[in-house]
Design an enzyme around this catalytic site. Structure first.
Site, PDB file in Angstrom:
ATOM      1  N   CYS A  17      -4.776  47.613  35.586  1.00 56.88           N
ATOM      2  CA  CYS A  17      -5.930  48.398  35.163  1.00 56.88           C
ATOM      3  C   CYS A  17      -6.469  49.224  36.320  1.00 56.88           C
ATOM      4  O   CYS A  17      -6.069  49.055  37.468  1.00 56.88           O
ATOM      5  CB  CYS A  17      -7.027  47.456  34.677  1.00 56.88           C
ATOM      6  SG  CYS A  17      -6.475  46.336  33.385  1.00 56.88           S
ATOM      7  N   GLY A  44      -4.184  52.677  33.166  1.00 60.24           N
ATOM      8  CA  GLY A  44      -4.505  52.015  31.909  1.00 60.24           C
ATOM      9  C   GLY A  44      -4.897  53.017  30.850  1.00 60.24           C
ATOM     10  O   GLY A  44      -5.793  53.830  31.087  1.00 60.24           O
ATOM     11  N   ASN A 118      -9.194  44.352  37.871  1.00 63.49           N
ATOM     12  CA  ASN A 118      -7.770  44.699  37.907  1.00 63.49           C
ATOM     13  C   ASN A 118      -7.054  43.533  38.555  1.00 63.49           C
ATOM     14  O   ASN A 118      -7.347  43.189  39.691  1.00 63.49           O
ATOM     15  CB  ASN A 118      -7.543  45.982  38.725  1.00 63.49           C
ATOM     16  CG  ASN A 118      -6.072  46.299  38.964  1.00 63.49           C
ATOM     17  OD1 ASN A 118      -5.725  46.910  39.969  1.00 63.49           O
ATOM     18  ND2 ASN A 118      -5.207  45.914  38.063  1.00 63.49           N
ATOM     19  N   GLY A 119      -6.152  42.933  37.813  1.00 67.03           N
ATOM     20  CA  GLY A 119      -5.409  41.801  38.357  1.00 67.03           C
ATOM     21  C   GLY A 119      -5.102  40.791  37.288  1.00 67.03           C
ATOM     22  O   GLY A 119      -5.005  41.136  36.108  1.00 67.03           O
ATOM     23  N   TYR A 256       5.786  52.547  41.925  1.00 70.65           N
ATOM     24  CA  TYR A 256       5.523  53.123  40.607  1.00 70.65           C
ATOM     25  C   TYR A 256       4.053  53.223  40.207  1.00 70.65           C
ATOM     26  O   TYR A 256       3.627  54.236  39.667  1.00 70.65           O
ATOM     27  CB  TYR A 256       6.269  52.314  39.534  1.00 70.65           C
ATOM     28  CG  TYR A 256       5.904  52.720  38.130  1.00 70.65           C
ATOM     29  CD1 TYR A 256       6.460  53.866  37.544  1.00 70.65           C
ATOM     30  CD2 TYR A 256       4.980  51.999  37.383  1.00 70.65           C
ATOM     31  CE1 TYR A 256       6.105  54.261  36.262  1.00 70.65           C
ATOM     32  CE2 TYR A 256       4.625  52.392  36.100  1.00 70.65           C
ATOM     33  CZ  TYR A 256       5.185  53.519  35.545  1.00 70.65           C
ATOM     34  OH  TYR A 256       4.832  53.914  34.283  1.00 70.65           O
TER      35      TYR A 256
HETATM   36  P1  AMP Z   1      12.861  50.620  31.109  1.00 65.62           P
HETATM   37  O1  AMP Z   1      13.145  51.675  30.093  1.00 65.62           O
HETATM   38  O2  AMP Z   1      12.331  49.370  30.465  1.00 65.62           O
HETATM   39  O3  AMP Z   1      13.998  50.355  32.034  1.00 65.62           O
HETATM   40  O4  AMP Z   1      11.652  51.157  31.983  1.00 65.62           O
HETATM   41  C1  AMP Z   1      11.906  51.889  33.154  1.00 65.62           C
HETATM   42  C2  AMP Z   1      10.870  52.963  33.314  1.00 65.62           C
HETATM   43  O5  AMP Z   1       9.573  52.413  33.176  1.00 65.62           O
HETATM   44  C3  AMP Z   1      10.976  53.582  34.699  1.00 65.62           C
HETATM   45  O6  AMP Z   1      11.178  54.972  34.495  1.00 65.62           O
HETATM   46  C4  AMP Z   1       9.668  53.307  35.378  1.00 65.62           C
HETATM   47  O7  AMP Z   1       9.152  54.498  35.902  1.00 65.62           O
HETATM   48  C5  AMP Z   1       8.759  52.783  34.285  1.00 65.62           C
HETATM   49  N1  AMP Z   1       8.041  51.552  34.667  1.00 65.62           N
HETATM   50  C6  AMP Z   1       8.347  50.640  35.594  1.00 65.62           C
HETATM   51  N2  AMP Z   1       7.429  49.646  35.638  1.00 65.62           N
HETATM   52  C7  AMP Z   1       6.499  49.936  34.715  1.00 65.62           C
HETATM   53  C8  AMP Z   1       5.277  49.339  34.288  1.00 65.62           C
HETATM   54  N3  AMP Z   1       4.845  48.207  34.833  1.00 65.62           N
HETATM   55  N4  AMP Z   1       4.574  49.951  33.308  1.00 65.62           N
HETATM   56  C9  AMP Z   1       4.999  51.083  32.758  1.00 65.62           C
HETATM   57  N5  AMP Z   1       6.147  51.699  33.115  1.00 65.62           N
HETATM   58  C10 AMP Z   1       6.885  51.155  34.087  1.00 65.62           C
END
Ligand code: AMP
Length: 472
Positions: A17, A44, A118-119, A256
């Protein structure tokens, strides 16, 4: 924050968040908070809330949706006062109800306390049992935290916070307020970020420095791990430390979660990502005609990768900016549709070419598999994938939205099997040492549990049992 009821249902509920707070008599604190939350929207997108105190009354507006849809000129004008806290919430299944929207506010014998979190409090279940039959309106760990503070010894909120905080296990960056004071405190590991800024002689706290810049505040420093801060009529003061700081900042914030224009521990996130690309280019070079990013999360790293190998960097995938992050869709089939409508490749630019696609991470592999599919249909000659983080194999218990263990594509598959599944000509991940080098942080001061399985904060055995039993 986590969802207690979901935990009871033995599900892993995860989110990350954005939080903000300001103490500024004479300023339009609700509007300042609105703009800060808007710049933290990436942390978020499920709900947003602002609570404002005028020293006597605390008013709030909270609703499901993006910051721009929850607030307008009209309702912000009703939030009059000089202390404000705000929150952007992000979660997956289970907890998406109005009652879970933050800030969480409690009134007790004429006193009011509001908190944005956040956490993830990993011992929330135990703390919730200790609260006994305390009436609660939400299913979130944040409400447990607020009630625990309220029940703690002390006449003043500052005393209650200092007495209750040592009971909390896990990651928490909290911005809170009473009628007359603003509080900010952070877990002793400093897992999630929290920064302090100065605006026209007043103080603001935010999850990221980009929020401070947006409102014209100057970044002063981070809230130190374990530090408890109070801002009131007499100014800014450090109330003390919850425990001895043992910094374990989340490495994935650099990879990320954070915006590239934010600074953590003196490092601009964009530059950390660019260095990650450069280091990956050394670890896994490739001959190609063009380097492109999965926008926007891979852009900074792709620039670094291209620069290091002297290959042109260009746009290949055009992102529809009006679609949310694909990852937050709960059902797999919706997620797959999401990827198809999210990125459109420019056939004219890539036909017959050897392309490198750089992204920050692979979680389930859904995004990459779909991207490779659509690129292949454009008559691409070769497609090489470079990922600027190590394979994610371990769930995060400290406030990041990660699926259960068996959904990670890197669990149970070698890199070459992943490459085959995704359909790329080559696939390389950045090493953990390479990523740490790019972050310019001491390895011992970082949490890299999602890559290494080395959890810095003991995860409560029940919590762990619940999660692992149900999901693995
Ligand atoms: P996936 O399709 O499940 O392999 O998701 C990979 C993509 O999700 C990558 O392009 C990342 O930029 C993004 N990503 C990685 N971690 C998160 C996260 N915690 N929440 C949302 N998106 C994420």
């Amino acid at each position: 924050m986590i969802d207690i009821l979901s935990l009871k249902r033995q599900e892993a509920l995860k989110d990350h968040c954005g939080v903000f707070g300001i103490y500024a008599p004479g300023e339009e604190v609700s509007k300042i908070t609105y703009f800060a939350l808007h710049s933290l929207q990436h942390r978020g997108q499920e709900s947003a809330g602002i609570a404002v105190s005028d020293g006597g009354k605390l008013r709030s507006i909270r609703n499901l949706g993006l910051v721009t849809s929850v607030f307008n000129e009209n309702n912000l004008n009703k939030l009059k006062g000089y202390i404000a806290i705000g929150h952007n919430r992000y979660s997956t299944t289970g907890g998406n109800t109005k009652n879970n929207i933050q800030p969480v506010i409690i009134s007790s014998r004429g006193k009011v306390f509001a908190a944005s979190h956040n956490g993830n409090i990993v011992n929330a279940l135990e703390l919730s049992k200790k609260l006994g039959n305390q009436k609660r309106i939400s299913t979130s760990d944040t409400e447990v935290l607020v009630h625990t503070i309220n029940k703690a010894k002390g006449m003043k909120w500052s005393e209650k916070i200092m007495n209750a905080a040592p009971l909390f296990q896990g990651a928490y960056s909290i911005v809170a307020c009473s009628k007359k004071r603003l509080y900010a405190f952070r877990d002793p590991w400093g897992i999630r970020p929290l920064v302090i800024g100065r605006l026209n002689g007043y103080y603001a706290v935010a999850s990221e420095t980009c929020a401070l810049e947006t409102i014209g505040a100057r970044y002063i420093r981070d809230v130190n791990p374990g530090e408890v801060i109070e801002v009131g009529k007499k100014g800014f003061r450090v109330l003390g430390y919850i425990a001895k700081p043992n910094r374990k900042f989340c490495l994935f914030e650099y990879v990320y979660l954070a915006r590239p224009d934010s600074i953590f521990n003196q490092q601009l996130v964009h530059e950390v990502r660019t260095r990650s690309g450069q280091i990956l280019a050394k670890e896994a070079p490739v001959k190609a005609d063009l380097v492109a990013a999965v926008p926007d999360s891979g852009t900074s790293a792709a620039i670094g990768f291209a620069r290091a190998l002297g290959i042109p960097f260009g746009e290949v995938l055009i992102k529809n900016r009006y679609i949310g992050r694909t990852f937050i869709q709960p059902e797999q089939h919706i997620r797959e549709q999401g990827v198809k409508i999210k990125f459109n490749p420019m056939r004219k630019i890539i036909e017959g070419k050897r392309i490198v696609i750089v992204d920050d991470s692979i979680v389930r592999g859904t995004t990459m598999k779909k991207i490779v599919e659509v690129l292949r249909k454009c008559g691409i000659a070769e497609i090489h994938l470079r990922i600027t983080s190590p394979p994610i194999r371990w769930p995060c218990y400290y406030g990041v939205d990660t699926p259960d263990k068996k959904q990670f594509i890197a669990n149970g598959k070698t890199v070459s099997q992943i490459k085959k599944y995704i359909g790329a000509d080559s696939l390389h991940y950045l090493s953990l040492s390479g990523l740490i080098e790019a972050s310019r942080q001491d390895k011992n001061n970082l949490c890299h549990a999602c890559f290494s399985g080395e959890y810095p904060v003991k995860v409560n055995t029940n919590f762990r049992k619940n999660v692992f039993e149900s999901n693995c």
